[in-house]
Motif scaffolding. Structure first.
Motif, mmCIF file in Angstrom:
data_model
loop_
_atom_site.group_PDB
_atom_site.id
_atom_site.type_symbol
_atom_site.label_atom_id
_atom_site.label_comp_id
_atom_site.label_asym_id
_atom_site.label_seq_id
_atom_site.Cartn_x
_atom_site.Cartn_y
_atom_site.Cartn_z
ATOM 1 N N HIS A 90 -10.130 12.066 -63.450
ATOM 2 C CA HIS A 90 -10.549 13.327 -62.836
ATOM 3 C C HIS A 90 -10.678 14.383 -63.927
ATOM 4 C CE1 HIS A 90 -11.046 16.374 -59.793
ATOM 5 N NE2 HIS A 90 -10.055 17.071 -60.298
ATOM 6 N N ASN A 102 -13.524 8.551 -61.655
ATOM 7 C CA ASN A 102 -13.069 9.672 -60.836
ATOM 8 C C ASN A 102 -13.553 11.000 -61.415
ATOM 9 O OD1 ASN A 102 -11.320 8.315 -58.781
ATOM 10 N ND2 ASN A 102 -10.302 7.589 -60.638
ATOM 11 N N GLY A 103 -14.329 10.900 -62.497
ATOM 12 C CA GLY A 103 -14.935 12.075 -63.117
ATOM 13 C C GLY A 103 -16.446 11.926 -63.115
ATOM 14 N N THR A 131 -13.841 11.695 -56.123
ATOM 15 C CA THR A 131 -14.255 12.796 -57.004
ATOM 16 C C THR A 131 -15.188 12.307 -58.102
ATOM 17 O OG1 THR A 131 -12.296 12.485 -58.407
ATOM 18 C CG2 THR A 131 -12.121 14.072 -56.592
#
Length: 227
Positions: free
Chosen positions: A56, A72-73, A90
């Motif tokens: 993230h 997640n990024g 995400t």
């Protein structure tokens, strides 16, 4: 290198084990590992790994080859994942993406569209100048990171300055509010101190690319004044 802005590198990194690119780091070049690569920072270039994890807040732009991946990024470019690629809630994956299996969580994004990447400010955001004199602003002091824009179209804007002004080295008496990354790289941009008695000066800057995409709110560059 505790600050993200301080940690720019242009290099080839190779590892036999696992590698972690911390949130402090900006890497431009090639990352290669026979194990896992975890990216929490900013990477542009080529990534080759057994397993790639983009955490993230992590960003990877370029070419990726991995046996498996979890995102997640942000991951954008030419991506080849032999087995499973998992895109978390995400996560965002864009570009030419090939994979063996896909797991897409609700909220995650997978698209063939390649988005323009806004520039980001980098550097240590600190300049040292003698009182009443001038100093060149280097790319260690201030820099722009943008994987899809050249130095000549990355334009810095000076929103505010205190204790002096920004100028071109060829005309130190003339204040400027805009300059390019190319000028910065050539050493053509200087800060001119006004001779005041304050121990510090400053300037607030942002950077934008040719589409108008910007780094966001201006950041302060601190200027330390010596005798």
């Amino acid at each position: 290198m505790r600050k993200r802005e301080r940690a720019k590198a242009r290099q080839h990194l190779s590892s036999k084990g696992n590698a972690v690119i911390g949130e402090d780091l900006i890497i431009q070049g090639e990352l290669r590992s026979r194990g896992d690569i975890d990216v929490l920072g900013y990477v542009t270039g080529s990534v080759i790994a057994q397993r790639l994890t983009v955490g993230h807040g992590g960003k990877v732009y370029g070419t990726v080859r991995a046996e498996s991946a979890e995102v997640n990024g942000v991951l954008q470019g030419t991506v080849a994942v032999r087995n499973l690629i998992r895109i978390g809630s995400t996560g965002s994956v864009n570009g030419d993406v090939r994979y063996g299996q896909l797991a897409l969580d609700q909220g995650g994004e997978l698209s063939a569209d390649v988005h323009n990447v806004p520039p980001e400010l980098a550097g240590d955001f600190n300049i040292v100048v003698r009182r009443g004199r001038s100093v060149r602003i280097t790319t260690e002091d201030l820099n722009a990171i943008d994987p899809d824009s050249g130095a000549d179209v990355l334009v810095f804007s000076v929103a505010r300055s205190a204790g002096g002004h920004v100028a071109r080295a060829s005309a130190p008496g003339k204040s400027i509010s805009h300059f390019t990354q190319a000028e910065l790289q050539k050493g053509e941009v200087i800060f001119v101190h006004d001779g005041g008695t304050a121990k510090d000066a400053s300037l607030d800057v942002s950077v934008a690319d040719q589409t108008g995409a910007s780094s966001g709110a201006p950041k302060t560059v601190t200027v330390t004044v010596t005798a």
